[in-house]
Write an enzyme that holds these catalytic residues in place. Structure first.
Site, PDB file in Angstrom:
ATOM      1  N   ALA A  96       0.855  -1.194   0.000  1.00 53.54           N
ATOM      2  CA  ALA A  96       0.000   0.000   0.000  1.00 53.54           C
ATOM      3  C   ALA A  96       0.886   1.237   0.000  1.00 53.54           C
ATOM      4  CB  ALA A  96      -0.899  -0.014   1.235  1.00 53.54           C
ATOM      5  N   ASP A 120     -10.931   1.455  -6.289  1.00 52.62           N
ATOM      6  CA  ASP A 120     -10.981   2.861  -5.902  1.00 52.62           C
ATOM      7  C   ASP A 120      -9.841   3.239  -4.969  1.00 52.62           C
ATOM      8  OD1 ASP A 120     -13.285   3.223  -7.400  1.00 52.62           O
ATOM      9  OD2 ASP A 120     -14.561   2.552  -5.763  1.00 52.62           O
ATOM     10  N   GLY A 121      -9.384   2.291  -4.158  1.00 51.13           N
ATOM     11  CA  GLY A 121      -8.282   2.573  -3.235  1.00 51.13           C
ATOM     12  C   GLY A 121      -7.001   2.889  -3.989  1.00 51.13           C
ATOM     13  N   ARG A 225     -12.690 -10.020   4.808  1.00 55.30           N
ATOM     14  CA  ARG A 225     -11.945  -9.767   3.561  1.00 55.30           C
ATOM     15  C   ARG A 225     -11.817 -11.015   2.706  1.00 55.30           C
ATOM     16  NH1 ARG A 225      -9.448  -6.051   0.963  1.00 55.30           N
ATOM     17  NH2 ARG A 225      -9.903  -3.978   1.698  1.00 55.30           N
TER      18      ARG A 225
HETATM   19  N1  LIG Z   1       0.910  -4.773  -3.522  1.00 56.10           N
HETATM   20  C1  LIG Z   1       0.013  -4.401  -2.612  1.00 56.10           C
HETATM   21  N2  LIG Z   1      -0.147  -5.122  -1.470  1.00 56.10           N
HETATM   22  C2  LIG Z   1      -1.056  -4.785  -0.536  1.00 56.10           C
HETATM   23  N3  LIG Z   1      -1.882  -3.715  -0.664  1.00 56.10           N
HETATM   24  C3  LIG Z   1      -1.783  -2.963  -1.770  1.00 56.10           C
HETATM   25  C4  LIG Z   1      -0.826  -3.265  -2.799  1.00 56.10           C
HETATM   26  N4  LIG Z   1      -0.971  -2.350  -3.785  1.00 56.10           N
HETATM   27  C5  LIG Z   1      -1.939  -1.495  -3.392  1.00 56.10           C
HETATM   28  N5  LIG Z   1      -2.439  -1.857  -2.199  1.00 56.10           N
HETATM   29  C6  LIG Z   1      -3.544  -1.263  -1.420  1.00 56.10           C
HETATM   30  O1  LIG Z   1      -4.682  -2.098  -1.581  1.00 56.10           O
HETATM   31  C7  LIG Z   1      -5.824  -1.336  -1.200  1.00 56.10           C
HETATM   32  C8  LIG Z   1      -7.076  -1.897  -1.866  1.00 56.10           C
HETATM   33  O2  LIG Z   1      -6.937  -1.853  -3.246  1.00 56.10           O
HETATM   34  P1  LIG Z   1      -8.126  -1.452  -4.244  1.00 56.10           P
HETATM   35  O3  LIG Z   1      -8.936  -0.369  -3.697  1.00 56.10           O
HETATM   36  O4  LIG Z   1      -7.493  -1.240  -5.555  1.00 56.10           O
HETATM   37  O5  LIG Z   1      -8.980  -2.786  -4.302  1.00 56.10           O
HETATM   38  P2  LIG Z   1     -10.414  -3.107  -3.671  1.00 56.10           P
HETATM   39  O6  LIG Z   1     -10.503  -2.573  -2.278  1.00 56.10           O
HETATM   40  O7  LIG Z   1     -10.644  -4.566  -3.847  1.00 56.10           O
HETATM   41  O8  LIG Z   1     -11.378  -2.348  -4.669  1.00 56.10           O
HETATM   42  P3  LIG Z   1     -12.479  -1.173  -4.426  1.00 56.10           P
HETATM   43  O9  LIG Z   1     -11.758  -0.058  -3.726  1.00 56.10           O
HETATM   44  O10 LIG Z   1     -12.942  -0.795  -5.804  1.00 56.10           O
HETATM   45  O11 LIG Z   1     -13.582  -1.758  -3.606  1.00 56.10           O
HETATM   46  C9  LIG Z   1      -5.495   0.079  -1.618  1.00 56.10           C
HETATM   47  O12 LIG Z   1      -5.782   0.942  -0.536  1.00 56.10           O
HETATM   48  C10 LIG Z   1      -4.003   0.083  -1.926  1.00 56.10           C
HETATM   49  O13 LIG Z   1      -3.337   1.096  -1.202  1.00 56.10           O
END
Ligand SMILES: Nc1ncnc2c1ncn2[C@@H]1O[C@H](COP(=O)(O)OP(=O)(O)OP(=O)(O)O)[C@@H](O)[C@H]1O
Length: 452
Positions: A96, A120-121, A225
């Protein structure tokens, strides 16, 4: 010749036409030269920022959504970028905040835009990176003055769980459609909400700031999760069955279409006080596959305002009717316990015991009974001794904020809409605006600009 074909459901697909010539005197490369020249001319005669990108920085979150970010990019998006002669520099994130740190610590001037492949994150991280960089490292949020709009375009290739930003701005969460919007150079300014406590800057938000129902749902979903995207359904049902509501005071400034100033006639409302099942602030309609028209269907993308929806405490059956209307194309605000405002600033304060004049009043829609009163400390200890009218059965006395899918533990917040702070590689679909926003001068201007 490759071109975009529009499909039902706002999807775009890549199609091609093959031209044949019987005349050997017209060599193929002359056709190509002419077409390329025409494409270049078309881009140049459009607004300067409508030029097709040639070099992009791409961040792939390999763990977002169903962990298919890399596959989606390599199989569906990269081939389209190759056809369009777009050079890319791809970074697969390792943790992250990797994307944000990369943007802040590397030179990005060579790029025409930055894409996030994820949910979105991940988009939010990229957005924070470009906004912070645009402030010339003055320190975003350290000043309450103007923020410089980011010039670098940001885009999203959907590979997350809800993909709200993508769905809201291009009308679908299809990665091919998103990639085609990038290729043809679409871009659209976007308002961003700046979120602060009284003392410090916290974060930026573009989709939803939700206290109560959406905060509780997100907080619970973190325990599940492993269920993937369906965790939101399970937690949504649990939150609904808990039927919690929270007391607070919401002060806000109504938005007007004119520029601000001492004589701008802007109204300042204060003291909407009471028990709320949900407090939602949306800078965009915040739609997704489950809720295609969004939490606030007529929210503008770039008008300098956000839509505030206050859902006062109500019976479970009333709340269910309210929620069901989000999945159908019905007016979800047509309930006596729902209030809506178009605002430019909002302040939320949880109410402490003894501070609420309205506690004594019987609430018509209340589901609370004295047996449900809870007078304990908040989990964070931030707002102890809550008002006796807080009707949170069993667990917590305060909710938390859901800020674009991330939990904010601070409950007392100040939010200000920062107009057009970023540019997105998308095209706002007009049908919704014309149908529902014709009474707003700003949307009329937007249509006129777009028509040009
Ligand atoms: N390699 C990584 N390992 C762990 N976390 C990561 C990594 N790359 C990014 N992240 C973090 O993962 C979090 C969640 O990602 P993301 O929002 O893209 O997916 P999501 O939660 O499944 O989708 P949405 O937000 O659309 O519901 C983000 O806050 C991001 O900071």
């Amino acid at each position: 010749v490759y071109h975009v074909e529009r499909r039902p459901g706002k999807r775009w697909a890549l199609q091609h036409v093959t031209f044949w010539s019987d005349d050997e005197g017209v060599p193929c490369h002359r056709w190509i030269q002419t077409l390329n020249k025409h494409l270049l001319l078309t881009s140049l005669t459009c607004a300067a920022d409508n030029v097709r990108p040639q070099r992009l920085l791409v961040f792939i979150n390999p763990v977002g959504g169903r962990c298919r970010g890399e596959e989606i990019y390599r199989c569906h998006v990269e081939p389209i970028f190759k056809l369009a002669s777009i050079n890319t520099h791809v970074v697969v994130t390792k943790q992250a905040n990797h994307a944000k740190d990369y943007i802040l610590n590397n030179n990005t001037e060579a790029f025409d835009g930055i894409l996030s492949v994820g949910g979105d994150g991940t988009f939010n991280e990229v957005m924070h990176g470009v906004i912070e960089k645009a402030q010339n490292r003055v320190g975003v949020g350290e000043t309450e003055g103007q923020l410089k709009p980011a010039t670098l375009r940001v885009g999203i290739i959907p590979a997350g769980s809800t993909d709200c930003v993508c769905f809201t701005t291009i009308g679908t969460n299809d990665p091919v459609t998103a990639a085609l919007h990038v290729v043809i150079g679409d871009n659209q300014p976007l308002d961003v909400c700046e979120v602060r406590t009284d003392k410090a800057f916290l974060t930026f938000s573009v989709t939803l700031l939700g206290y109560g129902f959406y905060g509780d749902t997100l907080r619970d979903s973190e325990n599940h999760r492993w269920l993937g995207p369906s965790r939101y359904d399970i937690s949504g049902i649990k939150t609904f069955l808990r039927g919690a509501s929270y007391t607070g005071r919401v002060d806000f400034r109504l938005a007007t279409v004119d520029a601000t100033g001492p004589r701008d006639g802007k109204l300042c409302r204060s003291g909407v006080c009471g028990r709320f099942t949900a407090i939602n602030l949306s800078a965009m309609s915040s739609s997704c596959a489950r809720c295609p028209s969004g939490l606030s269907p007529a929210a503008h993308l770039a008008s300098g305002s956000a839509d505030l929806v206050l859902v006062r405490t109500c019976s479970r059956s009333a709340l269910l009717r309210f929620l069901i209307r989000h999945t159908a194309n019905q007016d979800r605000f047509d309930f006596p316990f729902v209030e809506t405002y178009r605002v430019s600033e909002v302040r939320f304060t949880p109410i402490a015991k003894g501070d609420c004049d309205e506690c004594e009043e019987e609430d018509e829609y209340s589901i609370a009974s004295n047996s449900e009163l809870c007078r304990g400390l908040s989990p964070q200890g931030a707002t102890p001794n809550l008002c006796c009218c807080v009707s949170v059965p069993h667990t917590s006395t305060v909710s938390c904020w859901n800020c674009d899918g991330e939990i904010l533990m601070q409950t007392a917040l100040n939010v200000r809409v920062r107009p057009r702070l970023i540019r997105l590689t998308s095209r706002h679909f007009l049908k919704l605006e014309i149908g529902r926003r014709a009474n707003s001068a700003s949307s009329i201007h937007e249509h006129r600009d777009r028509a040009r």
